[in-house]
Design an enzyme around this catalytic site. Structure first.
Site, PDB file in Angstrom:
ATOM      1  N   GLY A  12      18.187  30.945  63.551  1.00 30.98           N
ATOM      2  CA  GLY A  12      18.441  30.172  62.330  1.00 30.98           C
ATOM      3  C   GLY A  12      18.779  28.712  62.556  1.00 30.98           C
ATOM      4  CB  SER A  13      18.328  26.266  65.307  1.00 32.64           C
ATOM      5  OG  SER A  13      16.937  26.199  65.527  1.00 32.64           O
ATOM      6  CG  ASN A  14      13.724  25.258  62.338  1.00 32.10           C
ATOM      7  OD1 ASN A  14      13.393  24.079  62.254  1.00 32.10           O
ATOM      8  ND2 ASN A  14      13.387  26.020  63.372  1.00 32.10           N
ATOM      9  CE  LYS A  65       3.868  42.467  53.923  1.00 31.61           C
ATOM     10  NZ  LYS A  65       4.210  42.004  55.249  1.00 31.61           N
ATOM     11  NE  ARG A  91       9.897  41.824  58.206  1.00 37.42           N
ATOM     12  CZ  ARG A  91       9.716  42.963  58.863  1.00 37.42           C
ATOM     13  NH1 ARG A  91       8.753  43.781  58.546  1.00 37.42           N
ATOM     14  NH2 ARG A  91      10.525  43.284  59.851  1.00 37.42           N
ATOM     15  CG  LEU A  92       1.558  38.528  58.612  1.00 41.24           C
ATOM     16  CD1 LEU A  92       0.272  39.345  58.703  1.00 41.24           C
ATOM     17  CD2 LEU A  92       1.246  37.037  58.603  1.00 41.24           C
ATOM     18  CG  ASN A 107       6.018  29.603  58.755  1.00 43.97           C
ATOM     19  OD1 ASN A 107       7.196  29.874  59.020  1.00 43.97           O
ATOM     20  ND2 ASN A 107       5.043  29.824  59.623  1.00 43.97           N
ATOM     21  CG  HIS A 109       3.335  27.989  64.200  1.00 47.06           C
ATOM     22  ND1 HIS A 109       3.668  29.309  64.461  1.00 47.06           N
ATOM     23  CD2 HIS A 109       2.463  27.614  65.174  1.00 47.06           C
ATOM     24  CE1 HIS A 109       3.016  29.708  65.544  1.00 47.06           C
ATOM     25  NE2 HIS A 109       2.276  28.708  65.983  1.00 47.06           N
TER      26      HIS A 109
HETATM   27  C1  GRF Z   1      10.995  28.068  65.347  1.00 50.22           C
HETATM   28  O1  GRF Z   1      10.434  27.615  66.554  1.00 50.22           O
HETATM   29  C2  GRF Z   1       9.970  28.099  64.247  1.00 50.22           C
HETATM   30  O2  GRF Z   1       8.994  27.115  64.376  1.00 50.22           O
HETATM   31  C3  GRF Z   1       9.355  29.463  64.441  1.00 50.22           C
HETATM   32  O3  GRF Z   1      10.417  30.294  64.803  1.00 50.22           O
HETATM   33  C4  GRF Z   1      11.435  29.517  65.442  1.00 50.22           C
HETATM   34  C5  GRF Z   1      12.707  29.795  64.715  1.00 50.22           C
HETATM   35  O4  GRF Z   1      13.819  29.225  65.350  1.00 50.22           O
HETATM   36  N1  GRF Z   1       8.661  29.885  63.234  1.00 50.22           N
HETATM   37  P1  GRF Z   1      15.217  29.202  64.599  1.00 50.22           P
HETATM   38  O5  GRF Z   1      15.559  30.645  64.244  1.00 50.22           O
HETATM   39  O6  GRF Z   1      15.090  28.347  63.382  1.00 50.22           O
HETATM   40  O7  GRF Z   1      16.197  28.643  65.581  1.00 50.22           O
END
Ligand code: GRF
Length: 186
Positions: A12-14, A65, A91-92, A107, A109
């Site tokens: 969850g760093s993002n 689902k 998850r899709l 999202n 990536h």
């Molecule tokens: C990130 O690298 C994001 O791009 C990918 O999964 C990772 C999640 O990292 N989809 P975090 O849980 O946000 O630290």
């Protein structure tokens, strides 16, 4: 103020970078809810720190689902979010959520899509020997990392070093996600 709901599966760093940006007013939004599909995901701890409500929804406790996504939808309908933000959600997204929130799910990536979709994108890039990789923010469709691209930023690969490259990528992710979200919410 726009309303966000974040989905995560792991660290969850993002999610935290977005929570911080909301708190500082860099992002004109509030995170109304964190939905997590794994017990013990560290993202839940981060949510507590910011006073953000979190909900653990375990797919295996639903019969399908579709039933899982309908339960999520019921939560979302109370909040009426402007945007659903996937942040390491492994998850899709299925038809139930996609059709309820068209062009409202994004999202992030860790590669320059369409290169290196799917799991371990950073490892894939380093193993392939590319010199430049990066980060992509995109709308979510039914495919794996295939939706329309919103923003991208390049990151140099640290020669053969997955860990150092990952550190550089995560730093860029934490900046790019808030910029992209701010741009599309205008
Ligand atoms: C990130 O690298 C994001 O791009 C990918 O999964 C990772 C999640 O990292 N989809 P975090 O849980 O946000 O630290």
């Amino acid at each position: 103020m726009k309303k966000l709901v974040v989905f995560a599966s792991g660290s969850g760093s993002n999610f935290e970078a977005l929570a911080e940006a909301c708190e500082r007013g860099e992002l004109k939004a509030t995170i109304e809810l964190l939905i997590v599909d794994k017990e013990g995901a560290y993202a839940i701890e981060r949510a507590k720190k910011y006073g953000i409500r979190s909900l653990v929804m375990l797919p295996k406790t639903f019969e399908s689902k579709e039933a899982y996504e309908r339960a999520i939808l019921a939560e979302l309908e109370i909040i009426e979010p402007n945007l659903i933000v996937l942040a390491g959600y492994m998850r899709l997204i299925g038809d139930t959520l996609l059709s309820a929130y068209p062009n409202q799910i994004v999202n992030i990536h860790p590669s320059l899509l369409p290169s290196f979709p799917g799991k371990d994108a950073i490892g894939q890039a380093v193993a392939h020997g590319v010199k430049v990789t990066g980060v992509t923010v995109h709308y979510v469709d039914a495919g794996m990392d295939t939706g329309p691209i919103i923003m991208q930023r390049a990151v140099n690969v640290v020669d053969g070093d997955v860990e150092a490259t990952a550190t550089a990528i995560h730093q860029v992710e934490h900046e790019l996600y808030k910029e992209a979200i701010q741009q599309i919410m205008k």
